[in-house]
Design an enzyme around this catalytic site. Structure first.
Site, PDB file in Angstrom:
ATOM      1  N   LYS A 158       0.862  -1.181   0.000  1.00 29.68           N
ATOM      2  CA  LYS A 158       0.000   0.000   0.000  1.00 29.68           C
ATOM      3  C   LYS A 158       0.892   1.222   0.000  1.00 29.68           C
ATOM      4  O   LYS A 158       2.026   1.161   0.458  1.00 29.68           O
ATOM      5  CB  LYS A 158      -0.869   0.023   1.269  1.00 29.68           C
ATOM      6  N   ASP A 168      -6.903   4.080  -4.700  1.00 27.28           N
ATOM      7  CA  ASP A 168      -7.576   3.907  -3.412  1.00 27.28           C
ATOM      8  C   ASP A 168      -8.256   5.258  -3.170  1.00 27.28           C
ATOM      9  O   ASP A 168      -8.468   6.021  -4.133  1.00 27.28           O
ATOM     10  CB  ASP A 168      -6.562   3.540  -2.306  1.00 27.28           C
ATOM     11  N   GLY A 222     -20.530   7.309   1.637  1.00 30.94           N
ATOM     12  CA  GLY A 222     -19.602   7.738   0.608  1.00 30.94           C
ATOM     13  C   GLY A 222     -20.309   7.979  -0.705  1.00 30.94           C
ATOM     14  O   GLY A 222     -21.489   7.660  -0.878  1.00 30.94           O
TER      15      GLY A 222
END
Ligand code: 2IT
Length: 448
Positions: free
Chosen positions: A124, A164, A236
């Protein structure tokens, strides 16, 4: 192995890294019993090795904003675990990004990628760059400056970043352009989530949300229920929420809420395709306000300032935004209002207290992010396969494979998570299935 002892050591070694410690503790609690049945794991100190990333790159990113001011941000790439394949995982651009956040995400990614059945390790990265309010030109200059350092750390058989939070198709485009310029490598395999004309896979943009709904369908079917006609609250309005809305509506469910940092839009009669399309406009505006939905569709959506999606009456809650976005109080409010299922789509979207509360409610269906949202990275894996073969599959082919992968992840959860009373603990199932695969791969490859 004793979870509490290991957590104490880790907390002393990494003080203040709250998200990272939270993610590790959740996994260790799930696997402790199984782990202790394998003395060979204990002998090779698998857990002690697995909880630390292989390496972390940290770098300074300097760029110039539209006002001509010099800006400096921090950039990171956490290469967490490569036991089952090259490092794979997204880049997050968000003002709160720090090593703790990226370590928690890299740790989770390692198990999630193991569940996909594809050969991908975990990684990540990202930056504390804040995309809110930035112009397109500023986004481009930042991405280029970020890649100036990152390109030396990545490669198609080494480490393959993707998007992301704060990183979508536009950002991947700018990153890929600069990568090619710097490396003089013109292959398509170093980033996933690419555009359709330069190596991207059909359905990658939709894949996290689609996969989450396929997984939710499996959870419901397993419990003898059907998604048709169910009321779903989604938090979201970014890429993941968008894909989840599209598939939920296609499957005959009603999305009755979407939310943002400013509040929630209540959509009594269910979200429409026009509203779902508008989420893309809202994201690329970089305003980060869900109120824009109610301003654009005043007849259908009612904006309630300061409220979360979890204040709305629904059957199914799908957190699709950010870690720890659903607290124990939220969980209690949901259950009080009749919610009976929560599939976590964001990474670690539910706080531990919320998960424990859901799991304490008889018949409540809860599934964790690393299983539910794995369709995103799985489709990145499918993009890598197409890139390596220099071909593009049809949407039908990608969708079938995504379906198959989500089904397999559900099977793994059932296999490792079925309890004595016949109920399925999806948290345990996903953690044990992912862990066993990575642990076995580490064991067979020696002390490296
Ligand atoms: O959390 C995730 O799985 C992602 N952000 C997607 C990672 C990827 O490599 O596609």
């Amino acid at each position: 192995m004793k979870t509490q002892a290991i957590m104490q050591q880790l907390a002393a070694k990494h003080p203040g890294e709250a998200e990272y410690l939270q993610a590790v503790e959740e996994v260790l609690n799930s696997i402790e019993e199984v782990y202790n049945q394998h003395p060979e794991f204990e002998q090779a100190k698998i857990v002690e090795r697995m909880v630390e990333p292989d390496r972390i790159f940290t770098f300074r990113v300097t760029w110039v904003d539209d006002a001509g001011q010099v800006q400096t941000n921090l950039g990171y790439r956490v290469q967490f675990n490569s036991a089952i394949g090259p490092y794979k995982g997204g880049l997050r651009f968000h003002v709160a990004v720090n090593p703790s956040m990226l370590k928690f995400l890299g740790f989770e990614q390692t198990f999630k990628n193991a569940l996909t059945t594809l050969p991908m390790g975990g990684g990540k990265g990202g930056s504390d760059f804040d995309p809110i309010g930035k112009s397109d030109a500023e986004i481009m200059r930042f991405c280029q400056a970020f890649m100036l350092e990152l390109w030396r750390c990545i490669g198609p058989d080494q480490d393959i970043p993707a998007g992301d939070v704060g990183v979508g198709g536009r950002e991947i485009g700018y990153l890929n352009g600069m990568y090619q310029k710097l490396s003089r490598q013109y292959h398509t395999g170093v980033l996933t989530g690419k555009g359709m004309t330069w190596g991207g896979s059909i359905l990658r943009p939709e894949a996290t949300g689609y996969g989450a709904l396929y997984f939710t369908q499996h959870v419901l079917h397993q419990a003898g229920k059907d998604i048709k006609g169910k009321r779903i609250a989604i938090s979201g309005f970014g890429n993941v929420a968008w894909g989840a809305c599209k598939k939920a509506v296609e499957l005959g469910a009603q999305v009755i809420a979407v939310s943002g940092p400013d509040g929630v839009c209540a959509i009594e009669n269910g979200i429409t395709p026009e509203m779902i399309d508008y989420m893309l406009v809202m994201r690329s505006s970089n305003r980060n306000k869900v109120q824009d939905m109610a301003d654009k569709f005043p007849q259908q959506a009612q904006f309630i300032a300061g409220k979360k999606a979890w204040s709305q009456k629904c059957d199914i809650a799908l957190p699709c935004a950010f870690q720890n976005e659903l607290s124990e109080d939220d969980a209690r409010e949901l259950v009080k209002n009749g919610t009976w299922c929560c599939c976590e789509v964001s990474n670690m979207g539910c706080q531990p207290g919320a998960i424990h509360f859901f799991q304490s409610q008889k018949g409540f269906l809860f599934a964790p992010g690393k299983a539910v949202n794995a369709g995103g990275v799985a489709t990145s894996g499918l993009e890598m396969t197409q890139n390596a073969e220099h071909i593009s599959w049809t949407g039908k082919e990608v969708d079938e494979r995504l379906h198959h992968i989500m089904e397999s992840i559900h099977e793994q959860c059932v296999r490792f998570g079925t309890q004595k009373d016949g109920t399925i603990d999806y948290v345990k199932g996903a953690n044990i299935a992912g862990f066993m695969k990575v642990a076995q791969a580490m064991l067979e490859q020696g002390l490296v």
